[in-house]
Design a protein around this motif. Structure first.
Motif, mmCIF file in Angstrom:
data_model
loop_
_atom_site.group_PDB
_atom_site.id
_atom_site.type_symbol
_atom_site.label_atom_id
_atom_site.label_comp_id
_atom_site.label_asym_id
_atom_site.label_seq_id
_atom_site.Cartn_x
_atom_site.Cartn_y
_atom_site.Cartn_z
ATOM 1 N N PHE A 74 23.470 8.296 64.859
ATOM 2 C CA PHE A 74 23.361 8.003 66.292
ATOM 3 C C PHE A 74 21.894 7.839 66.696
ATOM 4 O O PHE A 74 21.533 6.868 67.366
ATOM 5 N N GLU A 77 19.896 8.676 76.431
ATOM 6 C CA GLU A 77 20.909 8.517 75.388
ATOM 7 C C GLU A 77 21.258 9.855 74.741
ATOM 8 O O GLU A 77 22.426 10.139 74.490
ATOM 9 N N LYS A 92 24.866 11.864 74.993
ATOM 10 C CA LYS A 92 25.565 12.310 73.790
ATOM 11 C C LYS A 92 25.936 13.786 73.902
ATOM 12 O O LYS A 92 27.056 14.175 73.564
#
Length: 193
Positions: free
Chosen positions: A62, A87, A91
Motif C-alpha cells: 500500500f 492516504e 487506511k
C-alpha cells in the motif's frame, strides 16, 4: 493472490491484536475467533509469523503504491506530503486495528523477520519523505536552513504520535480532521516565509 479464507484469517488476526495485543494473538484465539480448527489455519499459513508478515507486506505494498503515485505526479511538495498524511490516515480509519500491527515494532524485536519488515516499511516512508523534502529545499519551496532528515523526523514523528493517540483513545476523535490540522501546522512551520 490470497484466498478468501486467508483474507478472513488476516482480518481476524488484526482484530485480535487490536483487542488483546500481539501477546494475545495465538493460533488458538484465532481459531476460536474464526470458528475453524487450529490445523485448518495451518493449511493457509505455516505460522503466526507468516500471518504477521503477510499483514506487514500488504501495508508495505500500500505505501509503495502511494509512493509511486506521488513520485510520478506534478504536485508541489506540500501537496505530496498532504497526500501521504491523508492516504495513511484513510487506511488507518478504514482498518483502525491495523495501527496495533504497524506500530508494534517494539514487540517484534524478538522476531527478526518481522522486525526487518517493519524497518523496511519505515525506511520506505522515510526515503519517500526525504526525497520530497530535499527536492522542495532545492526548489526553494521549503526552508533550506535545516537538514532534510530532521524535517522528515518531525513530519513522521508528529504523524505517528497523532495516530497512536487516536488508537489509545479508542478512536474517539476524528483522525482525518486532526490530521488535516496537523498538516497545516507542519506546512506553516516548514514553509519559506
Amino acid at each position: 493472490m490470497l484466498t478468501d479464507r486467508q483474507n478472513e484469517i488476516l482480518v481476524s488476526s488484526i482484530k485480535i491484536i487490536a483487542e488483546k495485543g500481539v501477546q494475545g494473538f495465538t493460533i488458538k484465539n484465532l481459531s476460536n475467533e474464526i470458528g475453524i480448527s487450529q490445523p485448518a489455519i495451518y493449511r493457509h499459513f505455516e505460522s503466526k509469523t507468516e500471518i504477521l508478515l503477510t499483514i506487514l507486506n500488504q501495508f508495505k505494498t500500500f505505501t509503495s503504491i502511494v509512493s509511486e503515485r506521488i513520485a510520478s505526479s506534478n504536485m508541489n511538495s506540500y501537496e505530496k506530503i498532504h497526500i501521504i498524511y491523508s492516504e495513511l490516515m484513510k487506511k488507518f480509519i478504514e482498518t483502525p486495528s491495523l495501527v496495533s500491527v504497524i506500530f508494534a515494532e517494539e514487540i517484534f524485536k524478538s522476531e527478526k523477520i518481522l522486525n526487518e519488515k517493519v524497518g523496511e516499511i519505515m525506511m520506505l516512508n522515510e526515503k519517500m519523505l526525504y526525497s520530497i523534502v530535499s527536492e522542495a529545499q532545492q526548489k526553494n519551496e521549503i526552508c533550506g536552513d535545516f537538514d532534510a532528515k530532521y524535517f522528515v523526523l518531525f513530519i513522521m514523528g508528529g504523524f505517528r504520535l497523532l495516530v497512536k493517540r487516536w488508537e489509545m483513545s479508542k478512536y474517539k476523535f476524528d483522525l482525518l480532521s486532526e490530521g488535516e490540522d496537523l498538516f497545516k501546522v507542519v506546512e506553516q512551520l516548514i514553509r519559506i516565509k
